[in-house]
Write a protein that holds these residues in place. Structure first.
Motif, mmCIF file in Angstrom:
data_model
loop_
_atom_site.group_PDB
_atom_site.id
_atom_site.type_symbol
_atom_site.label_atom_id
_atom_site.label_comp_id
_atom_site.label_asym_id
_atom_site.label_seq_id
_atom_site.Cartn_x
_atom_site.Cartn_y
_atom_site.Cartn_z
ATOM 1 N N THR A 153 0.822 -1.206 0.000
ATOM 2 C CA THR A 153 0.000 0.000 0.000
ATOM 3 C C THR A 153 0.857 1.257 0.000
ATOM 4 O O THR A 153 0.602 2.191 -0.761
ATOM 5 N N LEU A 198 8.398 -7.964 -6.333
ATOM 6 C CA LEU A 198 7.642 -9.118 -6.824
ATOM 7 C C LEU A 198 8.334 -9.754 -8.028
ATOM 8 O O LEU A 198 8.518 -10.976 -8.083
ATOM 9 N N LEU A 246 9.851 -13.471 -8.256
ATOM 10 C CA LEU A 246 9.471 -14.454 -9.279
ATOM 11 C C LEU A 246 10.693 -14.948 -10.038
ATOM 12 O O LEU A 246 10.796 -16.128 -10.379
ATOM 13 N N LEU A 255 10.408 -18.558 -12.218
ATOM 14 C CA LEU A 255 9.251 -18.478 -13.115
ATOM 15 C C LEU A 255 9.758 -18.437 -14.545
ATOM 16 O O LEU A 255 10.652 -17.655 -14.864
ATOM 17 N N LEU A 300 7.467 -16.668 -1.271
ATOM 18 C CA LEU A 300 6.111 -16.109 -1.261
ATOM 19 C C LEU A 300 5.623 -15.846 0.157
ATOM 20 O O LEU A 300 4.864 -14.918 0.393
ATOM 21 N N GLN A 347 4.421 -12.258 1.305
ATOM 22 C CA GLN A 347 3.121 -12.031 1.927
ATOM 23 C C GLN A 347 3.273 -11.240 3.233
ATOM 24 O O GLN A 347 2.557 -10.274 3.473
ATOM 25 N N PHE A 363 4.600 -7.475 2.409
ATOM 26 C CA PHE A 363 3.896 -6.542 1.531
ATOM 27 C C PHE A 363 2.380 -6.569 1.672
ATOM 28 O O PHE A 363 1.731 -5.565 1.430
ATOM 29 N N TYR A 364 1.810 -7.711 1.995
ATOM 30 C CA TYR A 364 0.350 -7.789 1.995
ATOM 31 C C TYR A 364 -0.203 -7.503 3.383
ATOM 32 O O TYR A 364 0.524 -7.367 4.357
ATOM 33 N N GLY A 365 -1.514 -7.469 3.443
ATOM 34 C CA GLY A 365 -2.192 -7.209 4.698
ATOM 35 C C GLY A 365 -2.251 -5.721 5.003
ATOM 36 O O GLY A 365 -1.849 -4.878 4.195
ATOM 37 N N THR A 366 -2.771 -5.423 6.185
ATOM 38 C CA THR A 366 -2.861 -4.023 6.607
ATOM 39 C C THR A 366 -1.608 -3.668 7.402
ATOM 40 O O THR A 366 -0.812 -4.537 7.734
ATOM 41 N N LEU A 368 2.547 -0.659 -16.540
ATOM 42 C CA LEU A 368 3.615 0.329 -16.376
ATOM 43 C C LEU A 368 3.073 1.747 -16.218
ATOM 44 O O LEU A 368 3.627 2.544 -15.462
ATOM 45 N N ARG A 379 -1.337 3.606 -13.698
ATOM 46 C CA ARG A 379 -1.627 4.321 -12.460
ATOM 47 C C ARG A 379 -2.056 5.756 -12.744
ATOM 48 O O ARG A 379 -2.794 6.361 -11.986
ATOM 49 N N LEU A 434 0.906 -17.826 -11.982
ATOM 50 C CA LEU A 434 1.295 -16.510 -11.471
ATOM 51 C C LEU A 434 0.107 -15.557 -11.521
ATOM 52 O O LEU A 434 -0.200 -14.875 -10.537
ATOM 53 N N TYR A 476 -2.241 -16.369 -8.880
ATOM 54 C CA TYR A 476 -1.713 -15.905 -7.586
ATOM 55 C C TYR A 476 -1.986 -14.418 -7.389
ATOM 56 O O TYR A 476 -2.458 -13.980 -6.341
ATOM 57 N N LEU A 477 -1.697 -13.646 -8.413
ATOM 58 C CA LEU A 477 -1.865 -12.200 -8.297
ATOM 59 C C LEU A 477 -3.337 -11.821 -8.157
ATOM 60 O O LEU A 477 -3.681 -10.903 -7.416
ATOM 61 N N PHE A 509 -5.346 -7.536 -1.428
ATOM 62 C CA PHE A 509 -4.273 -8.042 -0.565
ATOM 63 C C PHE A 509 -4.323 -7.497 0.849
ATOM 64 O O PHE A 509 -3.572 -7.920 1.700
ATOM 65 N N LEU A 510 -5.197 -6.536 1.093
ATOM 66 C CA LEU A 510 -5.313 -6.062 2.465
ATOM 67 C C LEU A 510 -5.921 -7.140 3.354
ATOM 68 O O LEU A 510 -5.705 -7.157 4.559
ATOM 69 N N ARG A 511 -6.712 -8.017 2.728
ATOM 70 C CA ARG A 511 -7.300 -9.132 3.470
ATOM 71 C C ARG A 511 -6.283 -10.253 3.579
ATOM 72 O O ARG A 511 -5.791 -10.747 2.585
ATOM 73 N N ASP A 512 -5.992 -10.650 4.796
ATOM 74 C CA ASP A 512 -5.001 -11.714 4.973
ATOM 75 C C ASP A 512 -5.457 -13.011 4.325
ATOM 76 O O ASP A 512 -4.649 -13.767 3.783
ATOM 77 N N SER A 538 -4.473 -12.962 0.547
ATOM 78 C CA SER A 538 -3.063 -13.190 0.211
ATOM 79 C C SER A 538 -2.648 -14.616 0.574
ATOM 80 O O SER A 538 -1.849 -15.237 -0.121
ATOM 81 N N ALA A 539 -3.215 -15.146 1.657
ATOM 82 C CA ALA A 539 -2.893 -16.530 2.023
ATOM 83 C C ALA A 539 -3.410 -17.498 0.960
ATOM 84 O O ALA A 539 -2.741 -18.460 0.605
ATOM 85 N N LYS A 564 -1.140 -17.422 -2.109
ATOM 86 C CA LYS A 564 0.101 -18.155 -1.858
ATOM 87 C C LYS A 564 -0.152 -19.662 -1.873
ATOM 88 O O LYS A 564 0.612 -20.423 -2.460
#
Lengths: 526, 660
Positions: free
Chosen positions: A374, A384, A388, A393, A432, A436, A439-442, B19, B22, B148, B151-152, B158-161, B164-165, B168
């Motif tokens: 974030t 990332l 990879l 990959l 990974l 995780q 980078f991820y989560g809050t 690229l 955004r 991949l 996965y993405l 991704f704020l939710r655990d 992201s789990a 993975k």
């Protein structure tokens, strides 16, 4: 302009331009900015000079290219003999490619006297290049040991809390191991009257130098020096300490280049000089390599410290290299060299990225982070892609080498390939999982909320690494074209050696010969 | 025609959005994100227009470029168009583009719009590479690449655990399958010296069928199967797919229903030469597929989350396809793959529309009566539900029928496969209509008053509302395909001509013929069992029974399910917790590895033994040196003493030498 004119000088230029730059820096006033700019210019100049090598390298030509051979000291008989083949040329390029990036990533993160830092960096570059281009064992050993001093100082002076411990451990461990190689070099000199690699190799191959029972000890002497450097399990424990304490540029060069001095040495000397012994000892070496792949990955998985994790992952990746080398197959050896290069780029990038995080938060503890995707989206993307690349990959650099190594190892012995291939699972687990958590989560820690994303200088450092990872993955032939003849020289070289070497059990060499022929016939498709 | 243009187009979109996206407005991002896959789709049609009049295999390489080379082994960037890859390319670009369109509306209120479309385009690139490759290694590129993208996209929020789990988990579980795939490739390299499809199959066809015992081809087949169980979510590696529902719903539709998860089926069909020569591997394929179909269907019976029901349903339907491959009914498997792509994509998109309507609610216990609020969604989903349940005339009816029929004809134990498949069909009709009744009938059970739901992907807290047109148009198109998509494969006995099977025959029969010569003839040619129509009748009755039971339980007598659950408490809890498989894997695999690595390998062996030995020997060396250091005391008399001792030693030595 006829560029061929500088062929005999190019290796000397590439080797000593950084050193010259370092010496000039000595005379500089302590104006940090000028010093950095000058170091950058010198390292980029070296890189440009080194580009001469792949441009003018003739892939199909056997033996060494850009050779220079002059008497340096008459007694003892030491030559200034340099030259590169496909293996060493790309390692030189790797060194010259990483060094300017190291200068850039150290722009604001040198904790200590700035001038000396960059002088050490440039001296280190010269010494590392020297290792790869030397074809005289004395010269080789000189450069080999010469790399230790600047690196130990970089760790010991510019490192983190336990830097002295790490520096001393690194220095003593690798130096003591090198003594065994020195003994081997002296033995060879005593029996051939020459330090020249090609002379010694020829003497052994032609049978004019009978190694007899000494060959076992010579092989082991060289091997121990290299195994500690790689480092192979169980000689690896200096590496995590050295990495955690080293400044970022030190880590990048240590993992990116210095570890490959070990695997390069195995290729050049253990396989180049003692192919019979290499075959004989392959089973236990391969066993250690496979243990390294799996052990390094599993231990990496549970590391709480980002740099330690990357360090253990290097143990795992370098296990692939050794596995490939001692598979004695073209695919395995080409793959091993390619893993060296790919690992240099992607692990170099990982350490660079870790260093950028350290600049901001002054910690490598994974648990300190979380939610960085974030606050630092661009940085996260670079990380990332590097992750990879590191986990292999396809279309990124890690895959090509691993694939070739494993297919070669599989051909040598199914179980080698199967055990080694579990590495593709483990690497995904540890990388990974780390990604995780970082980078991820809050945000779990408010300090991460305000982190600034990578700036222009940092982006300029990362782009070449990521671009290299992509190009190496998409068009590996650019590299392997030059590597393959060198690898095949090893495979066939060892083929003839099995014929020529007297005093070895005939059955064994015939078996080795037969298995080799079998392999080759299987390649060509029955 | 230039084949490589098909995969290359979407990655251009991925690169531009990835690229630069955004800085773009959502409208620009969507335009770029749709343009390139759309162009790929149109281009695929253009190629198809030239291909269909005269179907034959076309192989092209990307500017003759070699990708990897070592010794005699080399792999090129080669692409192959034949009946099979043409079909897959049409499905992937077609369904893929529709889902891109749908996403424009569905993701409109989410952050990271550009990221989403970039990933989606990236997925298209890898998926099209997978299906168009002319060799196993390039196929593996797509294979890993779709992993991949998956996965993405699973971890998109991704704020939710949990997201992201799940991402993975998907990647790592797939890597276990990839391990098998890789070893299979190594075997091919070693024994055939190539990974090129045509060359490998040539060599395979030169080998005798391994009817007597397991050999090389059996090993390759089983290893490929391991790869397929990862990607196509079969036992034992299916566990990642239900968790993958953490991703945005269009992703579930595209990747985790219509395309990526069918890659395993495609790969097995592509490798039919290998499997036809390896009856043991074939048997394993059939059994795994059949078991997965049944097993996942039972879990689907009791799930409350609308997407989870569909996820287990996907696992189950993939089981059918894999089973079809296992009985050498490849074209039936591919047929089901195609119809499933239509109706399952529609089901997910419809579910997404429902979730969208309810502001993020996914629990069916809080739905109900929605047919009044969202009629288009309701009618299209009805078509898809009928299709998956095997209602006569709908697409799923023909494809599922074909698989069950062919399973029955397969050898002496085919009737077991058929029976389990038939029971699964019953379960499928039941749980799908359970979903249908719970969602669209009865009274709305959600709370309308609150503005904030505790849901996901959430934005609206008002009364359920129909989705925007951009989402409905794909639903309608897929609805039409779900109804009519099966008509190209109507068997002869029903008055059709089964165009589909004839179309694919060149791919599957050239190898079947050679293996049939080698092995004793498999009963695949012309059937001698009961008439085919009888099977259709049985399947139809089964579907009606399932629908009827769902009607009874979830429309007529809503108290019955609870009573039944209370009565069969143990079974219900087991099903609701998905047989505790995740818990078992956690306790039996993950935990031992993590704990073992921490305490045994790292703190035990690495720090405790290796490093300690090293440091101890260093300490010992230092202590010894410390002893010697005392010699250097600065004391002249002690030095003199050492000199005297040394001299004495020399004298003694010389005397000893002299005495000899």
């Amino acid at each position: 302009m006829n560029t061929a004119v500088i062929h005999p000088f190019i290796l000397s230029l590439v080797t000593f331009v950084p050193l010259g730059g370092g010496l000039l820096l000595l005379a500089f006033p302590r104006r940090d900015r000028d010093i950095k700019v000058f170091a950058l210019v010198v390292s980029i100049l070296t890189f440009i000079l080194s580009l001469h090598l792949p441009v003018h390298f003739v892939p199909g030509q056997a033996g060494f290219q850009f050779e220079v051979n002059a008497q340096w000291i008459t007694s003892p008989n030491i030559h200034y003999h340099m030259g590169v083949d496909g293996f060493s040329m790309w390692l030189v390029l790797l060194t010259t490619f990483l060094t300017p990036l190291c200068v850039m990533m150290s722009w604001r993160s040198v904790h200590g006297p700035v001038k000396e830092f960059f002088i050490l960096l440039l001296i280190l570059e010269s010494a590392m290049i020297g290792v790869f281009v030397s074809l005289d064992l004395f010269l080789f050993y000189f450069f080999w040991e010469a790399t230790l001093i600047p690196m130990a100082l970089l760790i010991g002076v510019y490192g983190h809390e336990r830097r002295i411990y790490a520096a001393v451990k690194f220095f003593l461990y690798t130096m003591i191991a090198s003594v065994f190689m020195l003994a081997g070099i002296l033995w060879l000199y005593a029996h051939t009257g020459s330090f020249d690699f090609t002379v010694i190799q020829h003497a052994i191959q032609s049978g004019s130098l009978q190694l007899g029972s000494a060959s076992k000890w010579l092989f082991l002497g060289f091997f121990i020096a290299f195994a500690v450097k790689v480092p192979m399990f169980p000689f690896h424990t200096w590496l995590p300490d050295a990495h955690v304490e080293a400044p970022t540029a030190g880590s990048v060069l240590l993992a990116g280049v210095m570890l490959k001095m070990g695997t390069y040495g195995m290729l050049r000397f253990n396989l180049g000089l003692f192919p019979e012994e290499a075959h004989r000892n392959a089973p236990w070496i391969v066993a250690l390599a496979i243990i390294g792949i799996i052990f390094g990955a599993l231990v990496a998985m549970v590391q709480p410290n980002m740099k330690k994790l990357i360090a253990y992952s290097s143990v795992s990746h370098l296990g692939f290299v050794v596995l490939g080398i001692f598979s004695f197959t073209t695919a395995g050896i080409v793959g091993a060299e390619f893993v060296m290069l790919a690992h240099g780029v992607s692990t170099g990038a990982l350490f660079t990225l870790a260093g950028m995080l350290y600049d901001r938060r002054h910690t490598y503890e994974i648990s300190e982070f979380g939610g960085l995707a974030t606050s630092m989206p661009v940085y996260s993307t670079f990380f990332l892609v590097t992750t990879l690349a590191s986990i292999g990959l396809p279309l990124l650099n890690g895959f090509v080498g691993e694939f070739l190594v494993l297919s070669g190892a599989f051909r040598a012995n199914h179980i080698y390939g199967i055990l080694g291939a579990t590495g593709v699972i483990w690497s995904a687990c540890y990388m990974l999982w780390m990604y995780q958590r970082v980078f991820y989560g809050t945000f779990r820690n408010n300090a991460n909320r305000a982190l600034v994303d990578v700036n222009a200088r940092e982006r300029a450092t990362l782009w070449p690494l990521v671009a290299a990872a992509l190009i190496m993955g998409v068009a590996p032939l650019i590299w392997t074209r030059a590597i393959e003849p060198a690898a095949q020289a090893f495979v066939s070289n060892d083929n003839t050696a099995a014929h020529m070497l007297p005093g070895t059990p005939a059955t064994r060499s015939r078996a080795a010969q037969a298995s080799l022929e079998l392999h080759e016939s299987q390649v060509s498709g029955q | 025609m230039i084949l490589w243009l098909i995969p290359i187009l979407p990655i251009i979109g991925a690169a531009i959005n990835g690229l630069l996206g955004r800085k773009f407005s959502n409208r620009t991002v969507a335009a770029i994100g749709l343009f390139f896959p759309g162009l790929a789709m149109v281009y695929t049609w253009w190629i198809a227009a030239q291909f269909f009049p005269n179907p034959h295999t076309i192989v092209q390489t990307f500017y003759d470029l070699t990708w990897i080379k070592a010794g005699a082994f080399s792999v090129q960037y080669g692409f192959q168009l034949d009946q099979l890859s043409m079909l897959m390319a049409l499905i992937v670009t077609g369904v893929g583009f529709l889902i891109h369109v749908y996403s424009v509306g569905y993701m409109a209120h989410e952050g990271g719009y550009y990221r989403f479309f970039s990933y989606l385009n990236l997925f298209m690139f890898f998926m099209l590479t997978l299906v168009l490759a002319d060799n196993y290694l390039l196929m593996f590129v797509g294979w890993e690449g779709v992993g991949l993208a998956s996965y993405l996209l699973i971890g998109f929020f991704f704020l939710r655990d949990s997201a992201s789990a799940a991402g993975k988990k998907a990647f790592i579980v797939n890597r276990i399958g990839d391990f098998g795939f890789l070893i299979a490739l190594f075997l091919m390299i070693q024994h055939f010296g190539t990974l090129n499809f045509a060359q490998v199959f040539d060599k395979v066809n030169g080998l005798p069928a391994e009817t007597a015992g397991a050999g090389l081809l059996t090993a390759i087949g089983l290893l490929l199967l391991l790869g397929a169980t990862g990607k196509s979510a079969q036992i034992p590696l299916y566990v990642w797919l239900p968790d993958a529902m953490e991703g945005p719903t269009p992703v579930s539709a595209l990747i985790h229903a219509a395309t990526m998860v069918t890659a395993g089926v495609y790969m097995i069909s592509r490798s039919n030469a290998v499997f036809n020569h390896a009856p043991i591997a074939m048997g394993a394929v059939a059994i795994i597929g059949c078991a997965t179909a049944f097993f996942a269907a039972t879990i689907g019976l009791v799930q409350h989350d609308i997407k989870r029901v569909l996820a287990y349903s996907t696992v189950s339907q993939l089981g059918y396809m894999v089973m079809a491959c296992g009985v050498a009914a490849y074209s039936a498997g591919m047929f089901h793959l195609m119809t499933h792509a239509f109706f399952k994509a529609l089901l997910f998109l419809g579910a997404g529309s429902v979730i969208h309507a309810l502001g993020g609610e996914q629990d069916m216990r809080k739905m109900g009566g929605l047919r009044k609020y969202i009629p288009v969604t309701f009618w299209t989903m009805t078509a898809a539900t009928l299709a998956i349940s095997g209602f006569p005339g709908f697409s799923g009816f023909f494809s599922k029928d074909e698989i069950l029929y062919r399973a029955y004809l397969h050898g002496s134990w085919g009737w077991i496969l058929w029976l389990v498949g038939l029971i699964t069909a019953f379960l499928t009709a039941f749980y799908m209509f359970r979903l249908w009744f719970l969602t669209f009938f009865g009274e709305y059970r959600g709370d309308q008053g609150h503005d904030q739901h505790a849901g996901r992907e959430e934005h609206h807290g008002h009364a359920p509302h129909e989705s925007p047109k951009v989402m409905l148009i794909p639903l309608v198109i897929l609805g039409i395909l779900s109804v009519a998509g099966g008509w190209i494969g109507i068997p002869k006995v029903m008055g059709g001509s089964n165009h589909f099977e004839h179309y694919l025959a060149p791919i599957f029969e050239q190898h079947a013929a050679t293996s049939a010569q080698a092995a004793e003839a498999e009963p695949t040619a012309e059937p001698s069992g009961p008439p085919e129509l009888l099977f259709s009748v049985a399947a139809t009755l089964t579907a009606f029974a399932g629908i009827g039971l769902a009607w009874l339980f979830y429309y007529k007598r809503r108290d019955l399910p609870e009573k039944l659950a209370a009565g069969l408490h143990g079974a219900y809890v087991t099903l609701e917790n998905k047989y505790f498989v995740d818990e078992f894997y956690g306790a039996a695999v993950v935990k031992p590895i993590v704990l073992g690595s921490t305490y045994l390998l790292w703190k035990g062996i690495d720090v405790g033994i290796i490093d300690r030995t090293l440091n101890d020997s260093a300490d010992a060396a230092r202590d010894v040196s410390r002893g010697f250091r005392h010699m250097q005391s600065g004391n002249i008399r002690s030095y003199a003493g050492w000199v005297a001792a040394g001299a004495a030693a020399v004298v003694v030595f010389m005397i000893w030498r002299g005495a000899r």
